[in-house]
Design a protein around this motif. Structure first.
Motif, PDB file in Angstrom:
ATOM      1  N   GLY A 273      -0.016  59.356  17.185  1.00 26.26           N
ATOM      2  CA  GLY A 273      -0.481  60.630  17.969  1.00 26.26           C
ATOM      3  C   GLY A 273      -1.830  60.887  18.637  1.00 26.26           C
ATOM      4  N   CYS A 275      -3.152  58.315  21.289  1.00 27.46           N
ATOM      5  CA  CYS A 275      -3.357  57.905  22.806  1.00 27.46           C
ATOM      6  C   CYS A 275      -2.760  58.699  23.622  1.00 27.46           C
ATOM      7  CB  CYS A 275      -3.107  56.332  22.748  1.00 27.46           C
ATOM      8  SG  CYS A 275      -1.475  56.076  22.699  1.00 27.46           S
ATOM      9  N   ALA A 277       0.374  57.573  25.119  1.00 28.16           N
ATOM     10  CA  ALA A 277       1.049  56.894  25.833  1.00 28.16           C
ATOM     11  C   ALA A 277       2.608  57.112  25.752  1.00 28.16           C
ATOM     12  CB  ALA A 277       0.852  55.348  25.380  1.00 28.16           C
ATOM     13  N   CYS A 306       6.077  59.799  19.202  1.00 24.76           N
ATOM     14  CA  CYS A 306       5.735  58.878  18.090  1.00 24.76           C
ATOM     15  C   CYS A 306       5.364  59.681  16.915  1.00 24.76           C
ATOM     16  CB  CYS A 306       4.468  57.666  18.225  1.00 24.76           C
ATOM     17  SG  CYS A 306       2.893  58.579  18.518  1.00 24.76           S
TER      18      CYS A 306
HETATM   19  S1  FES Z   1       0.311  59.012  21.004  1.00 28.25           S
HETATM   20 FE1  FES Z   1      -0.301  56.776  21.125  1.00 28.25          FE
HETATM   21  S2  FES Z   1       1.792  55.977  21.042  1.00 28.25           S
HETATM   22 FE2  FES Z   1       2.017  58.172  20.626  1.00 28.25          FE
END
Ligand code: FES
Length: 318
Positions: A273, A275, A277, A306
């Motif tokens: 939780g 980055c 991505a 994620c």
């Molecule tokens: S916030 Fe990094 S993969 Fe979900």
């Protein structure tokens, strides 16, 4: 984050800053400059082997065609840092995302105190440079395990008017986070980046001192796997493919999407939780946001798959 949002780039230079830290300088391939950055930004970087990782930018803004990030080699990590250290050379292709301003200087502050733990020091290079350019005062408290691990010490010492205190555990020098927080002057803002224990200590000290609005934290870990992959069951409706995916109590939304047989390719990197991505557009329903990367405004239309979940049924733009 989809691949088209990544900028094709090339690694121009790799420098050893310490035994475990390398700094990478990259340039875009098909455009003269990178997007403008706000000091305190991070980018997602896709290694040539496909791994996607999040790194704070650690260079100045004087050359808009250059991004710099630094990687700490972690042998017990998920493989990204080892790939950057052991399987990356100058001239290699790499893809870099648009930057996200995750730890900017507060617009109303003109005096700043920074606390860095280990490789968490990287955003403070551009932040200290920005403070200096604005004529603001800045103090950095830089905690490292060993004096030789202070990879950015020479870089930081070269920034005029930055006051720096170094704390090396191997020399019994301990950073007293609570004392720094409680010693903040009324006009000062505090910025903290480092491992969870450091952020936790700063957050608790800020709460005890009633300073939450003046303390800004950036984590590079987030939820651990057990927390990220559990919660109440819910359903995701995918509006583009018109499919329904059930997310059980023991899976994350990201895991459920990937195992749904729908062929969906949702990127991920930290899976904690942090980055951003794995961000997906949220079209409707009640989301239970558990990330630490989206702003309240971004959460209105996005979900971090994620770690975040839903109540009942949520609708995704997938
Ligand atoms: S916030 Fe990094 S993969 Fe979900």
């Amino acid at each position: 984050m989809t691949k088209k949002l990544l900028i094709a780039s090339r690694i121009e230079r790799i420098e050893h800053l310490s035994a475990q830290v390398k700094r990478f300088s990259v340039r875009p391939v098909h455009r003269p400059t990178f997007p403008d950055t706000t000091p305190g930004s991070h980018v997602l970087v896709r290694h040539k082997n496909g791994l996607l990782r999040s790194y704070s930018l650690c260079g100045g803004t004087e050359d808009p065609g250059l991004y710099q990030f630094a990687v700490l080699r972690e042998t017990d990590g998920k493989g990204g840092s080892v790939a950057f250290h052991d399987n990356t050379a100058e001239g290699d292709s790499i893809h870099v995302s648009y930057p996200t301003a995750s730890l900017p200087l507060h617009p109303e502050a003109n005096s700043h105190v920074f606390i860095a733990g280990g490789i968490g020091v990287t955003p403070f290079v551009p932040l200290a440079l920005a403070a200096q350019q604005r004529g603001h005062s800045a103090t950095l408290h830089y905690a490292v395990r060993t004096a030789s691990a202070a990879a950015f010490k020479p870089t930081l010492q070269a920034i005029p008017r930055l006051a720096m205190e170094l704390y090396a555990s191997d020399q019994n020098q301990r950073l007293d986070v609570a004392a720094v927080v409680s010693g903040l002057a009324p006009e000062q803002h505090l910025y903290v980046c480092g491992p969870p224990r450091l952020l936790d200590a700063a957050g608790k000290a800020a709460q005890a001192a009633g300073l939450n609005g003046r303390v800004h934290l950036e984590s590079f870990s987030g939820l651990d796997a057990a927390e990220a992959n559990s919660g109440d069951p819910f359903t995701a409706y995918l509006s583009l493919s018109k499919r329904t995916v059930d997310v059980p109590a023991n899976k994350s939304l990201l895991q459920a999407l990937r195992s749904s047989g729908s062929g969906l390719d949702v990127d991920s990197s930290c899976e904690g939780g942090v980055c951003g991505a794995c961000r997906v557009t949220l079209l409707g329903g009640d989301a239970v946001h558990r990330d630490i990367c989206l702003t309240p405004r971004e959460r209105e239309q996005n979900i971090i798959t994620c770690v975040s979940r839903g109540k009942g049924t949520i609708t995704l733009h997938l």
